[in-house]
Design an enzyme around this catalytic site. Structure first.
Site, mmCIF file in Angstrom:
data_model
loop_
_atom_site.group_PDB
_atom_site.id
_atom_site.type_symbol
_atom_site.label_atom_id
_atom_site.label_comp_id
_atom_site.label_asym_id
_atom_site.label_seq_id
_atom_site.Cartn_x
_atom_site.Cartn_y
_atom_site.Cartn_z
ATOM 1 N N GLU A 1 6.891 -57.612 71.518
ATOM 2 C CA GLU A 1 5.981 -58.761 71.539
ATOM 3 C C GLU A 1 4.546 -58.246 71.609
ATOM 4 O O GLU A 1 3.924 -58.184 72.679
ATOM 5 C CB GLU A 1 6.360 -59.687 72.700
ATOM 6 C CG GLU A 1 7.774 -60.239 72.460
ATOM 7 C CD GLU A 1 8.304 -61.107 73.585
ATOM 8 O OE1 GLU A 1 9.448 -61.563 73.461
ATOM 9 O OE2 GLU A 1 7.596 -61.319 74.583
ATOM 10 N N GLU B 1 4.000 -68.229 76.461
ATOM 11 C CA GLU B 1 4.535 -67.947 75.125
ATOM 12 C C GLU B 1 3.401 -68.209 74.142
ATOM 13 O O GLU B 1 2.890 -69.323 74.057
ATOM 14 C CB GLU B 1 5.736 -68.858 74.828
ATOM 15 C CG GLU B 1 6.931 -68.624 75.733
ATOM 16 C CD GLU B 1 7.692 -67.334 75.403
ATOM 17 O OE1 GLU B 1 7.393 -66.698 74.369
ATOM 18 O OE2 GLU B 1 8.578 -66.972 76.196
ATOM 19 N N HIS C 1 3.916 -63.347 76.576
ATOM 20 C CA HIS C 1 5.016 -63.114 75.638
ATOM 21 C C HIS C 1 4.713 -63.744 74.294
ATOM 22 O O HIS C 1 3.802 -64.562 74.165
ATOM 23 C CB HIS C 1 6.312 -63.750 76.180
ATOM 24 C CG HIS C 1 6.844 -63.073 77.392
ATOM 25 N ND1 HIS C 1 7.977 -62.292 77.370
ATOM 26 C CD2 HIS C 1 6.394 -63.047 78.670
ATOM 27 C CE1 HIS C 1 8.206 -61.823 78.587
ATOM 28 N NE2 HIS C 1 7.258 -62.262 79.395
HETATM 29 ZN ZN LIG Z 1 9.218 -62.150 75.726
#
Ligand SMILES: [Zn+2]
Length: 350
Positions: A72, A227, A163
């Site tokens: 990531e 995210e 992330h």
């Molecule tokens: Zn992740």
């Protein structure tokens, strides 16, 4: 490990390579420090750098972690840009800051993990004797020790664990909020997320063994998993998509006004950012066994809306359809072992 104040000066300062290159090249040897522009940089271990104002810090500490999943890369590149700004003196932090590239060995091969998912291993009970050791349990142990020590030295902190996702998302950037203690600084957290350009906040319904879940649960940090869009290889990320996060964190690191009314985390300058909508977990979808079918397209985006009557999953004996909708689907993954979570259905809170 020795206390950072008693370390030796770094023989080769990190500044010639930068944190990312030094980590990918495996250049860390032993803990060491240097000072520059009234900031003390301590290279604590591979991928981990502490940056502390030499004079007494006036604001709450901050932990930025990325690379818990090694592939990531966008947040890894972004956080290393922040480090570069600090090392060049363009950013002078008024807070103690801990930067963590979580899983260097997985980053080197650009894989999510080597043996198992690191972001399920942050548990208070985790010791080497209680679980079968994997490369990830060792990393989790090292990270928990490092952050606990940082907390002992610098007190309360905010933690953003960064992330990117594998699948598309109808809300590109969103936060997972740990199940909270009473007295959680919820309003303040939402304001910070708003300033970071986060489009939704999803409240967890139970204690989780993620990194941010652990820092909140054990160390009472104001913690979020963020995210931030889709996975891409190193060098292929469009970091302009993280512009709001970048701006908010730079302000967070450098603001100097005195605020005695709160824990000094809310810079006045961008308080007008809209608060993200909040979602809560309506149901965990559990894999029920061989005949389990998640009745959605394989590439369905996160936050897809399901109205009443929509069938979501079934097996030989039962099926589930939405009542009291709309509900929204998050993290669908039917390919998990029986008994594990195959997705979440979430509901927007009023
Ligand atoms: Zn992740």
């Amino acid at each position: 490990m020795r206390h950072p104040q008693s370390l030796d000066a770094c023989p080769t300062p990190l500044s010639d390579a930068g944190l990312l290159a030094a980590t990918l090249q495996g250049r860390f040897t032993s803990p060491c420090y240097w000072t520059f522009k009234a900031q003390r940089f301590t290279w604590l271990s591979e991928g981990i750098l502490e940056i502390v104002p030499v004079s007494e810090a006036k604001h709450e500490a901050l932990v930025l972690s990325a690379g818990i999943h090694g592939d990531e890369t966008a947040p890894i590149e972004w956080v290393c840009n922040i480090v570069q700004g600090l090392m060049s003196g363009k950013i002078i932090s008024t807070r103690p800051l801990l930067v963590i590239l979580g899983h260097p060995a997985a980053m080197r091969v650009q894989r999510r993990y080597l043996d198992e998912n690191l972001n399920r291993l942050f548990k208070p009970t985790l010791t080497q004797s209680q679980v079968k050791p994997t490369r990830e349990t060792e990393v989790a142990h090292r990270l928990m020790t490092t952050v606990s020590d940082f907390h002992t030295r610098h007190g309360n902190f905010i933690h953003l664990d960064l992330h990117t996702a594998i699948r598309e998302s109808l809300i590109e950037q969103f936060a997972i909020v740990p199940q909270s203690h009473p007295g959680y600084r919820w309003e303040e957290g939402l304001q910070l997320l708003g300033r970071c350009g986060i489009g939704a906040a999803v409240r967890q319904s139970k204690v989780s063994s993620t990194f941010s879940g652990w820092t909140h649960d054990r160390l009472n940090a104001l913690s979020f998993t963020l995210e931030l869009g889709k996975v891409a290889p190193f060098g292929e990320n469009d970091l302009s998509r993280l512009a709001s996060l970048d701006q908010a964190i730079r302000v967070q690191l450098t603001h100097t006004e005195t605020d005695t009314t709160s824990a000094n985390t809310a810079p006045a300058r961008s308080e007008t950012a809209p608060l993200p909508p909040v979602f809560e977990v309506a149901q965990e979808i559990i894999q029920t066994g061989e005949s389990f079918t998640l009745e959605v397209a394989e590439d369905i985006p996160n936050f897809t809306r399901f109205d009443n009557g929509r069938r979501v999953w079934s097996d030989r004996n039962q099926f589930f359809q939405v009542e009291n909708g709309p509900l929204y689907l998050l993290f669908p993954n039917p390919k998990v072992p029986k008994g594990q979570r195959a997705g979440l259905l979430i509901r927007r809170c009023e």
